[in-house]
Design an enzyme around this catalytic site. Structure first.
Site, PDB file in Angstrom:
ATOM      1  N   SER A   8      -5.355 -18.912   8.726  1.00 17.25           N
ATOM      2  CA  SER A   8      -5.435 -19.812   7.573  1.00 17.25           C
ATOM      3  C   SER A   8      -5.266 -19.010   6.291  1.00 17.25           C
ATOM      4  CB  SER A   8      -6.784 -20.532   7.559  1.00 17.25           C
ATOM      5  OG  SER A   8      -6.905 -21.211   6.328  1.00 17.25           O
ATOM      6  N   MET A  68      -6.056 -32.138   3.304  1.00 17.54           N
ATOM      7  CA  MET A  68      -7.396 -32.700   3.109  1.00 17.54           C
ATOM      8  C   MET A  68      -7.358 -33.434   1.778  1.00 17.54           C
ATOM      9  SD  MET A  68      -9.408 -29.364   4.487  1.00 17.54           S
ATOM     10  CE  MET A  68      -7.908 -28.398   4.401  1.00 17.54           C
ATOM     11  N   MET A 137     -11.826 -30.738  13.592  1.00 17.72           N
ATOM     12  CA  MET A 137     -12.558 -29.911  12.627  1.00 17.72           C
ATOM     13  C   MET A 137     -13.863 -29.445  13.287  1.00 17.72           C
ATOM     14  SD  MET A 137     -10.554 -29.691  10.137  1.00 17.72           S
ATOM     15  CE  MET A 137     -11.653 -28.579   9.261  1.00 17.72           C
ATOM     16  N   ASP A 175     -10.160 -26.032  14.142  1.00 16.50           N
ATOM     17  CA  ASP A 175     -10.140 -25.497  12.780  1.00 16.50           C
ATOM     18  C   ASP A 175     -11.553 -25.361  12.232  1.00 16.50           C
ATOM     19  OD1 ASP A 175      -9.430 -24.706  10.265  1.00 16.50           O
ATOM     20  OD2 ASP A 175      -8.475 -26.602   9.689  1.00 16.50           O
TER      21      ASP A 175
HETATM   22  C1  DX5 Z   1     -11.579 -25.774   6.215  1.00 18.75           C
HETATM   23  C2  DX5 Z   1     -10.133 -25.439   6.478  1.00 18.75           C
HETATM   24  C3  DX5 Z   1      -9.936 -24.325   7.409  1.00 18.75           C
HETATM   25  C4  DX5 Z   1     -10.472 -23.003   6.917  1.00 18.75           C
HETATM   26  C5  DX5 Z   1     -10.979 -22.277   8.107  1.00 18.75           C
HETATM   27  O1  DX5 Z   1     -11.662 -26.920   5.474  1.00 18.75           O
HETATM   28  O2  DX5 Z   1      -9.465 -26.568   7.028  1.00 18.75           O
HETATM   29  O3  DX5 Z   1      -8.582 -24.189   7.813  1.00 18.75           O
HETATM   30  O4  DX5 Z   1      -9.511 -22.210   6.259  1.00 18.75           O
HETATM   31  O5  DX5 Z   1     -11.628 -21.152   7.669  1.00 18.75           O
HETATM   32  P1  DX5 Z   1     -12.597 -20.312   8.616  1.00 18.75           P
HETATM   33  O6  DX5 Z   1     -11.762 -19.802   9.760  1.00 18.75           O
HETATM   34  O7  DX5 Z   1     -13.061 -19.232   7.695  1.00 18.75           O
HETATM   35  O8  DX5 Z   1     -13.679 -21.221   9.075  1.00 18.75           O
HETATM   36 ZN    ZN Z   2      -7.422 -26.249   7.930  1.00 19.15          ZN
END
Ligand code: DX5
Ligand code: ZN
Length: 218
Positions: A8, A68, A137, A175
């Site tokens: 990410s 998002m 998520m 994710d």
């Molecule tokens: C959160 C995002 C993720 C985030 C994950 O809202 O959708 O993609 O970047 O980050 P980590 O791996 O640090 O949890």
């Molecule tokens: Zn994400």
């Protein structure tokens, strides 16, 4: 099928963005995961079109864009024009999800739907065969660096059952809070793609961290 790792970019060093994009290009990573936040659907704003344009100028791998944002229909064409290959919208942000998915496909992209941690898998029963990917998520969307929600394992199994029962070929992406500690179990219960932000970019050697994740899951 080989299991995939999608770093990410949210966790990258934005002052050294080209360096971090090239790092992903030269690593064993499969996709670029791009988090677009609008400060309305989620309580945070990440980055927008000019930054994505700068990323796609250098990125040589699949662009997996995770919106998002409320009312994502307004921007489907824009994200296609910016080089997105897979566009994921949130179930919770779409009143006419079927139409949104059709529009993503009509714009030449693969279509994904993301579910918040509290949203049950069953809401996808009547749309699953239209989806190229479901993003579960495993944290509440909006921020990197949060801890993994354990209930996600159960949801992966339920989603896997729904996909198999429906004869669909939908990928399962996870994710949030992914590390070398949970990667193996996530794959065992049915995940196909692991997004990893802070675990990759906060490590001493991101290239090696990506290689280790790939080795763990394949
Ligand atoms: C959160 C995002 C993720 C985030 C994950 O809202 O959708 O993609 O970047 O980050 P980590 O791996 O640090 O949890
Ligand atoms: Zn994400």
């Amino acid at each position: 099928m080989k299991k995939l790792v999608a770093p990410s970019v949210l966790a990258a060093d934005f002052a050294n963005l080209q360096r971090d994009v090239e790092m992903i290009n030269d690593s064993q990573a499969d996709w670029f995961h791009i988090d677009i936040m609008d400060g309305v659907f989620v309580p945070n704003i990440s980055f927008g079109m000019p930054v994505l344009k700068a990323i796609t100028k250098h990125a040589k791998k699949t662009i997996d864009t995770h919106l998002m944002i409320v009312d994502p229909d307004r921007y489907i064409k824009t994200f296609a024009d910016l080089g997105t290959n897979i566009l994921t919208v949130h179930y919770e942000a779409c009143t006419h999800l079927h139409r949104t998915i059709q529009s993503i496909h009509a714009n030449g992209m693969k279509a994904g739907v993301a579910l918040n941690p509290h949203t049950p898998i069953a809401v996808l029963e009547d749309i699953i065969t239209e989806l190229d990917m479901v993003c579960l998520m495993s944290v509440n969307p909006g921020f990197g660096g949060q801890s993994f929600i354990e209930n996600t394992y159960k949801k992966i199994s339920q989603l896997k059952n729904l996909i198999d029962y429906s004869n669909a070929s939908t990928l399962i992406e996870i994710d949030g809070g992914v590390t070398d500690k949970n990667a193996n179990k996530l794959i065992e219960v049915g995940a196909d793609v692991l997004v990893a932000g802070s675990f990759v970019f906060n490590s001493e050697n991101p290239t090696e961290t990506i290689a280790n994740l790939k080795a763990i899951i394949n």
